[in-house]
Scaffold this active site. Structure first.
Site, PDB file in Angstrom:
ATOM      1  N   HIS A 146       0.708  -1.253   0.065  1.00 51.18           N
ATOM      2  CA  HIS A 146      -0.013  -0.063   0.047  1.00 51.18           C
ATOM      3  C   HIS A 146       0.925   1.334   0.083  1.00 51.18           C
ATOM      4  O   HIS A 146       0.333   2.177  -0.181  1.00 51.18           O
ATOM      5  CB  HIS A 146      -1.220  -0.063   1.065  1.00 51.18           C
ATOM      6  N   ASP A 176       0.113  -7.518   1.279  1.00 52.07           N
ATOM      7  CA  ASP A 176       0.535  -6.333   1.334  1.00 52.07           C
ATOM      8  C   ASP A 176       1.976  -6.196   1.483  1.00 52.07           C
ATOM      9  O   ASP A 176       2.308  -5.483   2.284  1.00 52.07           O
ATOM     10  CB  ASP A 176      -0.069  -5.639   2.786  1.00 52.07           C
ATOM     11  N   SER A 253       4.849   2.418   7.961  1.00 51.26           N
ATOM     12  CA  SER A 253       4.290   1.107   7.170  1.00 51.26           C
ATOM     13  C   SER A 253       5.443   0.585   6.403  1.00 51.26           C
ATOM     14  O   SER A 253       6.125   1.538   5.560  1.00 51.26           O
ATOM     15  CB  SER A 253       3.268   1.459   6.328  1.00 51.26           C
TER      16      SER A 253
END
Length: 414
Positions: A146, A176, A253
């Site tokens: 993402h 992901d 992230s």
């Protein structure tokens, strides 16, 4: 000490006082006798005492054979020094094309407003910041899918200040995970651990760029392992997450979650918006498998049955049976309830129906939806899966062959 406390330490009767004095005198007599024996070597008492002693033996000092390491109180500082240079910031930009609000293209609208209709920009650029870490000296970088999804350009900022253009080798939205490549040599790299061996209570260290604050370090412990995607609140992912209380925020992230030896145990990827001190990471063993397939093939194929399912509990059963709109009546008390079957899916072709309760797959009993999801994920596409299920109080055996998960069905659970 108060007067009352001070007084309470003394004997309260003559009898007690005399007993205390007798003890003192007895101790004095023993000490005096011992001193006499030691002072007078030729005394009969000393000779008698020596005769009663056991033979003299040599005494070997007790050694510490466990070699228990002493924890350096600054071990986190050492981890950051070793691993920090291999953690990068990823700046991704993507072009978003915008259209005028619905109806503005209507000729009547334009005739009424004339030239006063607001002109909407045809496109705009969105920018995002994430983290990543270098796994090979020639510039292979792991991050979240993402972070780079739909990006036109990817720029990688190293801790030493260098900015390098990156290329997305591949990204897998189901897990992901993404791999980015920069053209460079002799880059610092991380060491990878075995995430199957981690246990709750172990140290967890996160390094990344939360909220654009580069090279931020947080620490905590492993709070839990094996958290399902449903637990985390992202059921479209096929991951058993690591839970940690090391602070993770937007921008973390794709960054590494490390153990106390500075080895990567996971990729920081998610937080719970409704909680504090709860973050989640993708186990590094899964990351390695997915990233290797992305490098070799550019994409990852996931097995797919085509069902939406839920773990059957007494509460779930009661809710479904009491809901007139559910269209289901459940008699079983445990197993994995099939809530919906996707048309033309492998499950539909095999004869699986909504309301079926799956109890066993390939001879393995299952009790939770996450168990079935993991089995499907580990099954080769096109191979046979033997299912035992309950339907209307009867046992039913079916064979289903998983297909490759279509991109349009990425939100299905199995």
């Amino acid at each position: 000490m108060s007067q009352s406390e001070f007084q309470s330490d003394f004997p309260r009767s003559n009898r007690g006082w005399r007993a205390s004095l007798a003890s003192v005198l007895l101790g004095a007599s023993v000490a005096t006798t011992g001193a006499y024996i030691a002072w007078n070597p030729s005394s009969p008492l000393r000779q008698q005492a020596q005769a009663q002693l056991p033979p003299t033996t040599s005494v070997t000092p007790v050694q510490n054979t466990q070699n228990v390491p002493i924890r350096d109180p600054n071990f986190i500082t050492g981890v950051v020094k070793d691993v920090g240079p291999a953690v990068v910031r990823i700046d991704a930009s993507r072009t978003v094309r915008a259209s005028a609000p619905q109806g503005f293209d209507d000729p009547m609208f334009r005739q009424f407003f004339g030239g006063r209709i607001p002109q909407q920009p045809s496109q705009r650029v969105q920018r995002g910041v994430g983290s990543g870490f270098i796994v090979s000296q020639d510039g292979r970088i792991i991050t979240n899918a993402h972070v780079v999804a739909g990006s036109d350009t990817v720029e990688v900022l190293l801790k030493d200040g260098r900015r390098l253009q990156g290329r997305v080798v591949g990204a897998d939205p189901v897990t992901d995970i993404a791999v980015v490549k920069v053209e460079a040599n002799n880059l610092p790299t991380v060491k990878l651990s075995n995430s199957d061996q981690i246990q709750p209570g172990e140290w967890a260290i996160a390094i990344g760029n939360p909220l654009g604050l580069d090279n931020t370090v947080t620490a905590g412990i492993i709070s839990a392992t094996g958290r399902s995607s449903n637990d985390v609140g992202i059921p479209d992912k096929r991951i058993d997450f690591i839970q940690t209380d090391a602070a993770i925020n937007p921008g973390n992230s794709g960054g590494p979650l490390l153990n106390d030896r500075g080895e990567v145990i996971g990729v920081n990827t998610a937080i719970r918006a409704d909680a504090q001190g709860i973050g989640f990471a993708i186990p590094i063993n899964m990351v390695q498998r997915i990233s290797e397939e992305l490098v070799s093939k550019g994409t990852v194929q996931h097995a797919y049955l085509g069902v939406q399912m839920v773990t059957l509990t007494p509460e779930v059963r009661q809710d479904i049976n009491s809901d007139p709109n559910s269209g289901l009546q459940v008699n079983e008390e445990q197993g994995v309830l099939v809530v919906r079957v996707v048309p033309n899916s492998p499950a539909a072709r095999a004869g699986i129906r909504a309301g079926d309760v799956i109890r066993n797959v390939n001879g393995q009993n299952i009790a939770e939806a996450n168990d079935l999801q993991n089995i499907v994920e580990q099954t080769s596409i096109g191979s046979d899966m033997q299912l035992q299920l309950r339907r209307d109080g009867q046992d039913v055996n079916l064979t289903v062959q998983p297909a490759a998960l279509p991109a349009s069905n990425a939100d299905e659970q199995g």
